[in-house]
Design a protein around this motif. Structure first.
Motif, PDB file in Angstrom:
ATOM      1  N   LEU A  73       0.875  -1.169   0.000  1.00 23.59           N
ATOM      2  CA  LEU A  73       0.000   0.000   0.000  1.00 23.59           C
ATOM      3  C   LEU A  73       0.914   1.221   0.000  1.00 23.59           C
ATOM      4  O   LEU A  73       1.530   1.560   1.015  1.00 23.59           O
ATOM      5  CB  LEU A  73      -0.895  -0.004   1.237  1.00 23.59           C
ATOM      6  CG  LEU A  73      -1.991   1.068   1.372  1.00 23.59           C
ATOM      7  CD1 LEU A  73      -2.925   0.712   2.522  1.00 23.59           C
ATOM      8  CD2 LEU A  73      -1.435   2.472   1.611  1.00 23.59           C
ATOM      9  N   ILE A  74       1.041   1.865  -1.146  1.00 22.68           N
ATOM     10  CA  ILE A  74       1.899   3.049  -1.274  1.00 22.68           C
ATOM     11  C   ILE A  74       1.097   4.269  -0.834  1.00 22.68           C
ATOM     12  O   ILE A  74       0.030   4.550  -1.374  1.00 22.68           O
ATOM     13  CB  ILE A  74       2.384   3.209  -2.727  1.00 22.68           C
ATOM     14  CG1 ILE A  74       3.239   2.001  -3.135  1.00 22.68           C
ATOM     15  CG2 ILE A  74       3.163   4.511  -2.898  1.00 22.68           C
ATOM     16  CD1 ILE A  74       3.567   1.949  -4.609  1.00 22.68           C
ATOM     17  N   PHE A  75       1.612   5.004   0.157  1.00 23.96           N
ATOM     18  CA  PHE A  75       0.850   6.117   0.726  1.00 23.96           C
ATOM     19  C   PHE A  75       1.622   7.431   0.790  1.00 23.96           C
ATOM     20  O   PHE A  75       1.048   8.462   1.149  1.00 23.96           O
ATOM     21  CB  PHE A  75       0.360   5.750   2.141  1.00 23.96           C
ATOM     22  CG  PHE A  75       1.463   5.631   3.161  1.00 23.96           C
ATOM     23  CD1 PHE A  75       1.775   6.699   3.989  1.00 23.96           C
ATOM     24  CD2 PHE A  75       2.193   4.457   3.275  1.00 23.96           C
ATOM     25  CE1 PHE A  75       2.797   6.604   4.920  1.00 23.96           C
ATOM     26  CE2 PHE A  75       3.211   4.351   4.216  1.00 23.96           C
ATOM     27  CZ  PHE A  75       3.510   5.423   5.042  1.00 23.96           C
ATOM     28  N   TYR A  76       2.905   7.427   0.430  1.00 21.51           N
ATOM     29  CA  TYR A  76       3.685   8.672   0.456  1.00 21.51           C
ATOM     30  C   TYR A  76       4.672   8.626  -0.696  1.00 21.51           C
ATOM     31  O   TYR A  76       5.233   7.566  -1.016  1.00 21.51           O
ATOM     32  CB  TYR A  76       4.460   8.790   1.779  1.00 21.51           C
ATOM     33  CG  TYR A  76       4.360  10.142   2.440  1.00 21.51           C
ATOM     34  CD1 TYR A  76       3.560  10.346   3.551  1.00 21.51           C
ATOM     35  CD2 TYR A  76       5.052  11.242   1.936  1.00 21.51           C
ATOM     36  CE1 TYR A  76       3.462  11.590   4.165  1.00 21.51           C
ATOM     37  CE2 TYR A  76       4.958  12.485   2.538  1.00 21.51           C
ATOM     38  CZ  TYR A  76       4.165  12.659   3.647  1.00 21.51           C
ATOM     39  OH  TYR A  76       4.064  13.906   4.246  1.00 21.51           O
ATOM     40  N   THR A  77       4.893   9.787  -1.335  1.00 18.34           N
ATOM     41  CA  THR A  77       5.794   9.842  -2.476  1.00 18.34           C
ATOM     42  C   THR A  77       6.715  11.054  -2.383  1.00 18.34           C
ATOM     43  O   THR A  77       6.308  12.123  -1.925  1.00 18.34           O
ATOM     44  CB  THR A  77       4.999   9.866  -3.800  1.00 18.34           C
ATOM     45  OG1 THR A  77       5.917   9.932  -4.903  1.00 18.34           O
ATOM     46  CG2 THR A  77       4.063  11.061  -3.866  1.00 18.34           C
TER      47      THR A  77
END
Length: 210
Positions: A73-77
């Motif tokens: 779950l990618i939540f910050y970039t």
């Protein structure tokens, strides 16, 4: 509710400004269960721009569809998508899971032991750009100057293991931060003018500006 008092004191946050239940549910519909710390952060702080988008970016509910990944779950970039941070899908049922970082979304490495530590460390990193009184420059330090900071300022007790070859945070007050990235790159900021002047009088004399 997760205790985010460190973030509140750093940014002088007195009221919640986050996403509602329906917006959190859109994320949950994609990934199933969500960590409690994740939901609490999005509910309490998710819409605070200077905390979440000053440099790098918290992914907002309507954009999760653009960061689909089979395992995380990618939540910050990072601000130029140089890297992303995510939670392994096997860990989504945990209250406060670890966070991993990836440059290519193929190889992932542990960034912080817990999600709360990640949010706190990212708040300190964003603070270098977003607090009312930033230094607006970077200094390259020698080993003696780094040692001066570590001996004269308290460690904030959160850090990044991977990003920028490791980032440490120091400071003697709840609403200031000294950032040491890549072992020797210094920046600093405060949310209080008087404290910033105190920091600047000492730290601006260290290192070489770049």
């Amino acid at each position: 509710m997760t205790d985010f008092s460190t973030i509140k004191e750093l940014f002088h946050i007195t009221e919640s400004n986050g996403f509602g239940f329906d917006e959190i549910e859109t994320i949950q519909n994609i990934f199933g269960t969500l960590p409690k710390v994740f939901s609490d952060y999005y509910t309490e702080f998710g819409k605070i721009q200077r905390l979440n988008q000053a440099q790098d970016s918290l992914i907002v509910p309507e954009r999760f569809q653009h960061y689909n990944h089979d395992t995380y779950l990618i939540f910050y970039t990072e601000n130029q998508d140089a890297c992303v941070w995510g939670i392994h899908k096997d860990d989504l049922a945990l209250y406060n899971p670890p966070v991993y970082m990836s440059y290519d979304q193929k190889e992932w490495n542990l960034e912080t032991e817990t999600l709360k530590d990640f949010f706190t460390a990212m708040a300190f990193l964003q603070a270098g750009f977003a607090l009312d009184f930033p230094c607006n420059t970077f200094y390259e330090l020698d080993e003696q100057e780094v040692n001066f900071i570590t001996k004269n300022f308290y460690n904030k007790n959160v850090s990044f293991a991977r990003w920028l070859e490791g980032v440490q945070f120091y400071g003697n007050n709840p609403d200031d931060v000294i950032i040491i990235a890549s072992g020797n790159q210094l920046s600093y900021a405060s949310n209080t003018k008087e404290l910033f002047i105190q920091l600047d009088n000492v730290l601006s004399k260290l290192g070489t500006e770049f």
